[in-house]
Design a protein around this motif. Sequence first.
Motif, short mmCIF file in Angstrom:
data_model
loop_
_atom_site.label_atom_id
_atom_site.label_comp_id
_atom_site.label_asym_id
_atom_site.label_seq_id
_atom_site.Cartn_x
_atom_site.Cartn_y
_atom_site.Cartn_z
N VAL A 93 9.16 6.11 70.22
CA VAL A 93 10.01 6.25 71.40
C VAL A 93 9.08 6.39 72.60
O VAL A 93 7.89 6.71 72.43
CB VAL A 93 10.99 7.44 71.30
CG1 VAL A 93 12.05 7.18 70.24
CG2 VAL A 93 10.26 8.75 71.05
N TYR A 126 14.73 20.32 76.37
CA TYR A 126 14.34 19.16 75.58
C TYR A 126 13.14 18.46 76.20
O TYR A 126 12.88 18.56 77.40
CB TYR A 126 15.47 18.11 75.54
CG TYR A 126 16.73 18.53 74.87
CD1 TYR A 126 16.74 18.97 73.56
CD2 TYR A 126 17.94 18.44 75.54
CE1 TYR A 126 17.92 19.34 72.93
CE2 TYR A 126 19.13 18.79 74.92
CZ TYR A 126 19.12 19.24 73.62
OH TYR A 126 20.27 19.59 73.00
N TRP A 147 12.49 14.52 76.63
CA TRP A 147 13.33 13.32 76.58
C TRP A 147 12.50 12.07 76.33
O TRP A 147 11.40 11.92 76.86
CB TRP A 147 14.08 13.16 77.91
CG TRP A 147 15.07 14.24 78.14
CD1 TRP A 147 14.84 15.44 78.75
CD2 TRP A 147 16.45 14.24 77.78
NE1 TRP A 147 16.00 16.18 78.78
CE2 TRP A 147 17.00 15.47 78.20
CE3 TRP A 147 17.27 13.32 77.14
CZ2 TRP A 147 18.33 15.80 77.99
CZ3 TRP A 147 18.60 13.65 76.95
CH2 TRP A 147 19.12 14.86 77.37
N ASP A 173 14.50 4.75 73.24
CA ASP A 173 14.14 3.76 72.23
C ASP A 173 14.03 2.37 72.87
O ASP A 173 14.11 2.22 74.10
CB ASP A 173 15.15 3.79 71.08
CG ASP A 173 16.58 3.50 71.52
OD1 ASP A 173 16.81 2.89 72.60
OD2 ASP A 173 17.50 3.89 70.79
N ALA A 192 8.61 8.62 66.69
CA ALA A 192 10.06 8.84 66.73
C ALA A 192 10.51 9.95 65.77
O ALA A 192 11.56 10.56 66.00
CB ALA A 192 10.79 7.55 66.42
N PHE A 239 11.60 13.30 67.17
CA PHE A 239 12.78 13.30 68.05
C PHE A 239 14.04 13.08 67.23
O PHE A 239 14.00 12.52 66.15
CB PHE A 239 12.65 12.19 69.09
CG PHE A 239 11.57 12.44 70.11
CD1 PHE A 239 11.88 12.88 71.37
CD2 PHE A 239 10.23 12.22 69.79
CE1 PHE A 239 10.88 13.12 72.30
CE2 PHE A 239 9.22 12.46 70.71
CZ PHE A 239 9.56 12.91 71.97
N ARG A 240 15.17 13.50 67.81
CA ARG A 240 16.48 13.20 67.23
C ARG A 240 17.31 12.45 68.26
O ARG A 240 17.11 12.58 69.46
CB ARG A 240 17.19 14.46 66.75
CG ARG A 240 17.62 15.41 67.84
CD ARG A 240 18.44 16.58 67.27
NE ARG A 240 18.71 17.57 68.29
CZ ARG A 240 19.71 17.52 69.16
NH1 ARG A 240 20.55 16.49 69.15
NH2 ARG A 240 19.89 18.48 70.05
N SER A 241 18.25 11.68 67.76
CA SER A 241 19.14 10.92 68.64
C SER A 241 20.00 11.87 69.46
O SER A 241 20.38 12.94 69.00
CB SER A 241 20.03 9.99 67.82
OG SER A 241 19.24 9.09 67.09
N VAL A 243 24.37 6.72 71.32
CA VAL A 243 23.02 7.23 71.54
C VAL A 243 22.45 6.60 72.81
O VAL A 243 22.46 5.38 72.97
CB VAL A 243 22.11 6.91 70.34
CG1 VAL A 243 20.67 7.28 70.65
CG2 VAL A 243 22.60 7.63 69.10
N HIS A 261 16.61 10.15 73.11
CA HIS A 261 16.09 10.89 71.96
C HIS A 261 15.46 12.15 72.51
O HIS A 261 14.84 12.12 73.59
CB HIS A 261 15.09 10.03 71.18
CG HIS A 261 15.73 8.79 70.65
ND1 HIS A 261 16.32 8.73 69.41
CD2 HIS A 261 15.92 7.58 71.21
CE1 HIS A 261 16.84 7.53 69.23
NE2 HIS A 261 16.60 6.81 70.32
#
Length: 179
Positions: free
Chosen positions: A8, A34, A36, A39, A103, A106-108, A113, A116
């Motif tokens: 990402v 977060y 940020w 993708d 990636a 990270f989470r969606s 979406v 991430h």
Amino acid sequence: MRPEPGQVLHFSEDPTIARFVPHVAATAQQPEAYVWAVDYDRAPDYWFPRQCPRALAWVTPETTDADRERIIGPGGGLRVHAVEYGWLERMRTTELYAYRFDARDFRSFGEPVHAHVAEHEVRPLGPAEPVGDLFALHEQAGIQLKVLPTLLPFWARVVTSTLEFSGIRLRNARPAPPE
């Protein structure tokens, strides 16, 4: 400039960031801290100076032919980005950089979406990479770039269409002219 598989990206005008620490952004709509990133599909949303207001729209399977023609135009491709004339010089001169991340850190985020997020400190996979000519990126990706006196009338048409859309930094847009 897009991430490779398993990566990402985070875009910045600062090429000297060594570590990214979660924080609550000034524009955040949620209270969580977060880091940020985006993708492959959402990377073009950030091919702009950070504070540049922009209206983005793209075709989905649900998009009607009428809306595609009304918003993007005949032969205009699958995606359109709109900016204001007042931002053209900044788009020509801003030096934008991309940081690559694994990636898996990270989470969606969002439904659908649109980003991430990492909730822990992350370090880039390497140094910041210059993104290059922002206009050339759009051209190479086949993304139409509209330049308007103000975004707001266009944005009003986009949000009532069947296209998918995103508006970023719209609070920085010029006011719409009186009708």
